[in-house]
Design a protein around this motif. Structure first.
Motif, PDB file in Angstrom:
ATOM      1  N   GLY A 158       0.763  -1.225   0.000  1.00 40.13           N
ATOM      2  CA  GLY A 158       0.000   0.000   0.000  1.00 40.13           C
ATOM      3  C   GLY A 158       0.798   1.281   0.000  1.00 40.13           C
ATOM      4  N   VAL A 159       2.085   1.231   0.458  1.00 39.97           N
ATOM      5  CA  VAL A 159       2.887   2.451   0.560  1.00 39.97           C
ATOM      6  C   VAL A 159       4.311   2.177   0.071  1.00 39.97           C
ATOM      7  CG1 VAL A 159       3.772   4.251   2.082  1.00 39.97           C
ATOM      8  CG2 VAL A 159       1.539   3.219   2.546  1.00 39.97           C
ATOM      9  N   ILE A 160       4.804   3.022  -0.827  1.00 40.24           N
ATOM     10  CA  ILE A 160       6.166   2.916  -1.345  1.00 40.24           C
ATOM     11  C   ILE A 160       6.891   4.229  -1.067  1.00 40.24           C
ATOM     12  CG2 ILE A 160       7.583   2.668  -3.423  1.00 40.24           C
ATOM     13  CD1 ILE A 160       5.356   0.923  -4.587  1.00 40.24           C
ATOM     14  N   LEU A 161       8.112   4.124  -0.575  1.00 39.79           N
ATOM     15  CA  LEU A 161       8.924   5.306  -0.250  1.00 39.79           C
ATOM     16  C   LEU A 161      10.133   5.373  -1.174  1.00 39.79           C
ATOM     17  CD1 LEU A 161       9.856   7.694   1.551  1.00 39.79           C
ATOM     18  CD2 LEU A 161      10.917   5.996   3.062  1.00 39.79           C
ATOM     19  N   VAL A 162      10.340   6.556  -1.783  1.00 39.82           N
ATOM     20  CA  VAL A 162      11.503   6.782  -2.630  1.00 39.82           C
ATOM     21  C   VAL A 162      12.282   7.991  -2.105  1.00 39.82           C
ATOM     22  CG1 VAL A 162      12.370   7.254  -4.940  1.00 39.82           C
ATOM     23  CG2 VAL A 162      10.300   5.882  -4.652  1.00 39.82           C
ATOM     24  N   PRO A 163      13.453   7.781  -1.500  1.00 40.36           N
ATOM     25  CA  PRO A 163      14.304   8.922  -1.140  1.00 40.36           C
ATOM     26  C   PRO A 163      14.943   9.471  -2.426  1.00 40.36           C
ATOM     27  CG  PRO A 163      14.871   6.921   0.102  1.00 40.36           C
ATOM     28  CD  PRO A 163      14.031   6.509  -1.063  1.00 40.36           C
ATOM     29  N   LEU A 197       5.889   0.643  -9.827  1.00 44.76           N
ATOM     30  CA  LEU A 197       5.412  -0.303  -8.825  1.00 44.76           C
ATOM     31  C   LEU A 197       4.130   0.206  -8.164  1.00 44.76           C
ATOM     32  CD1 LEU A 197       8.791  -1.282  -7.119  1.00 44.76           C
ATOM     33  CD2 LEU A 197       7.456  -2.659  -8.722  1.00 44.76           C
ATOM     34  N   ALA A 198       4.100   1.511  -7.876  1.00 43.01           N
ATOM     35  CA  ALA A 198       2.917   2.096  -7.246  1.00 43.01           C
ATOM     36  C   ALA A 198       1.711   2.003  -8.168  1.00 43.01           C
ATOM     37  CB  ALA A 198       3.189   3.557  -6.876  1.00 43.01           C
ATOM     38  N   ARG A 199       1.922   2.237  -9.444  1.00 41.76           N
ATOM     39  CA  ARG A 199       0.823   2.179 -10.403  1.00 41.76           C
ATOM     40  C   ARG A 199       0.299   0.746 -10.541  1.00 41.76           C
ATOM     41  NH1 ARG A 199       2.872   5.127 -13.729  1.00 41.76           N
ATOM     42  NH2 ARG A 199       1.564   6.975 -13.551  1.00 41.76           N
ATOM     43  N   ASP A 200       1.193  -0.224 -10.604  1.00 42.24           N
ATOM     44  CA  ASP A 200       0.793  -1.622 -10.773  1.00 42.24           C
ATOM     45  C   ASP A 200       0.088  -2.179  -9.541  1.00 42.24           C
ATOM     46  OD1 ASP A 200       1.820  -1.618 -13.309  1.00 42.24           O
ATOM     47  OD2 ASP A 200       3.683  -2.651 -12.790  1.00 42.24           O
ATOM     48  N   SER A 201       0.468  -1.679  -8.361  1.00 38.48           N
ATOM     49  CA  SER A 201      -0.085  -2.230  -7.118  1.00 38.48           C
ATOM     50  C   SER A 201      -1.128  -1.330  -6.472  1.00 38.48           C
ATOM     51  CB  SER A 201       1.048  -2.473  -6.105  1.00 38.48           C
ATOM     52  OG  SER A 201       1.697  -1.252  -5.779  1.00 38.48           O
ATOM     53  N   GLY A 202      -1.366  -0.140  -7.060  1.00 36.35           N
ATOM     54  CA  GLY A 202      -2.323   0.795  -6.476  1.00 36.35           C
ATOM     55  C   GLY A 202      -1.837   1.394  -5.173  1.00 36.35           C
ATOM     56  N   PHE A 210       5.990   9.868 -15.948  1.00 34.43           N
ATOM     57  CA  PHE A 210       5.802   8.638 -15.178  1.00 34.43           C
ATOM     58  C   PHE A 210       5.143   8.876 -13.814  1.00 34.43           C
ATOM     59  CE2 PHE A 210      10.300   9.885 -14.517  1.00 34.43           C
ATOM     60  CZ  PHE A 210      10.316  10.052 -13.137  1.00 34.43           C
ATOM     61  N   LEU A 211       5.012  10.137 -13.398  1.00 33.09           N
ATOM     62  CA  LEU A 211       4.369  10.435 -12.123  1.00 33.09           C
ATOM     63  C   LEU A 211       2.920  10.886 -12.273  1.00 33.09           C
ATOM     64  CD1 LEU A 211       7.194  12.274 -10.115  1.00 33.09           C
ATOM     65  CD2 LEU A 211       6.355   9.933  -9.811  1.00 33.09           C
ATOM     66  N   GLN A 212       2.455  10.966 -13.491  1.00 32.12           N
ATOM     67  CA  GLN A 212       1.087  11.447 -13.709  1.00 32.12           C
ATOM     68  C   GLN A 212       0.063  10.418 -13.218  1.00 32.12           C
ATOM     69  OE1 GLN A 212       0.936  14.671 -14.685  1.00 32.12           O
ATOM     70  NE2 GLN A 212       3.160  14.424 -14.590  1.00 32.12           N
ATOM     71  N   ASP A 228       5.753  -0.169   2.872  1.00 30.55           N
ATOM     72  CA  ASP A 228       5.877  -1.577   2.494  1.00 30.55           C
ATOM     73  C   ASP A 228       7.144  -1.859   1.709  1.00 30.55           C
ATOM     74  OD1 ASP A 228       3.235  -2.691   3.402  1.00 30.55           O
ATOM     75  OD2 ASP A 228       2.515  -1.091   2.102  1.00 30.55           O
ATOM     76  N   MET A 229       7.642  -0.852   0.997  1.00 26.99           N
ATOM     77  CA  MET A 229       8.873  -1.034   0.224  1.00 26.99           C
ATOM     78  C   MET A 229       9.583   0.297   0.055  1.00 26.99           C
ATOM     79  SD  MET A 229       9.552  -2.657  -3.563  1.00 26.99           S
ATOM     80  CE  MET A 229       9.704  -4.302  -2.863  1.00 26.99           C
ATOM     81  N   ILE A 230      10.925   0.247   0.130  1.00 27.82           N
ATOM     82  CA  ILE A 230      11.774   1.412  -0.119  1.00 27.82           C
ATOM     83  C   ILE A 230      12.481   1.197  -1.452  1.00 27.82           C
ATOM     84  CG2 ILE A 230      13.759   2.754   0.686  1.00 27.82           C
ATOM     85  CD1 ILE A 230      13.067   1.663   3.539  1.00 27.82           C
ATOM     86  N   VAL A 231      12.407   2.192  -2.328  1.00 24.34           N
ATOM     87  CA  VAL A 231      13.102   2.130  -3.611  1.00 24.34           C
ATOM     88  C   VAL A 231      14.094   3.280  -3.638  1.00 24.34           C
ATOM     89  CG1 VAL A 231      12.886   2.112  -6.121  1.00 24.34           C
ATOM     90  CG2 VAL A 231      11.031   1.183  -4.708  1.00 24.34           C
TER      91      VAL A 231
END
Length: 221
Positions: free
Chosen positions: A2-7, A24-29, A77-79, A106-109
């Motif tokens: 549900g939550v992805i973090l990108v520094p 990843l965020a787009r594919d997993s909502g 890609f952020l739209q 849930d994941m750090i990229v």
């Protein structure tokens, strides 16, 4: 997921990581947090971030970061994604760890290389420390992947009991992206075991973890 973090330090490598995080965020909502870290100058180490932010230098840095975030948000890609921008005043490791706990990430990229100098960076030691100490899965990106799809994933292990708990996060990831898992046991001359024994270890592992996604069994000598 549900939550992805990108520094980000807004470098090319960090942008590659942001693009993968967005995919990843787009594919997993999932919701995507994009975080920039500003280390306080050494001579201001005793000053709170709030006070430093109101100084001429702090105001300049704040406007610069806002400008860079605005440029980043214009990337195609952020739209159409749920995104929140975050600015932290701390070290990279502490900021990533705190943010991950605060937002139940849930994941750090993150990019594995970045820029140096006055701006923040995510080179070697920072990325490595996050990877080695994080209890949350960390995906490091070195190159650009404009169409990032996770079709196959290799899980290399000794398949002893200590790997059972870790594997649950791998399965979560595989289910979220419809990924095939390749279970891999590498047998070396110093720690030799028969192929039959290795396969039995993996089969017992599959049973114990109740693996219910597409997978293969692989033993390399």
């Amino acid at each position: 997921m549900g939550v992805i973090l990108v520094p980000t330090d807004f470098s090319a490598c960090a942008n590659y990581a942001t693009e993968v995080g967005a995919s990843l965020a787009r594919d997993s909502g999932s919701k995507l947090y994009i975080m920039h870290i500003i280390n306080l100058p050494t001579y201001e180490s005793s000053t709170s971030s709030e006070k430093w932010h109101s100084t001429d230098e702090g105001l300049f840095m704040g406007k610069l970061v806002q400008k860079k975030f605005a440029a980043l948000r214009e990337q195609p890609f952020l739209q159409d994604l749920e995104i929140e921008e975050v600015v932290k005043y701390n070290s990279v490791y502490e900021s990533v760890s705190e943010m991950a706990k605060e937002k139940n990430v849930d994941m750090i990229v993150m990019g594995s290389h970045g820029i140096s100098g006055a701006e923040e960076y995510f080179i070697g030691s920072n990325a490595e420390r996050v990877i080695r100490t994080s209890e949350i899965p960390v995906l490091t990106i070195k190159n650009r992947y404009p169409d990032f799809k996770v079709k196959d994933l290799v899980f290399a292990s000794n398949f002893f009991e200590e790997s059972y708990a870790v594997f649950s996060r791998i399965v979560e990831f595989a289910k979220a992206f419809n990924t095939r898992i390749h279970l891999l046991k590498v047998v070396t001359p110093n720690y030799f075991e028969t192929t039959r024994y290795s396969i039995k270890l993996i089969e017992d592992f599959i049973t114990a973890t109740k693996l219910d996604v597409d997978h293969t069994i692989n033993v390399f000598n």
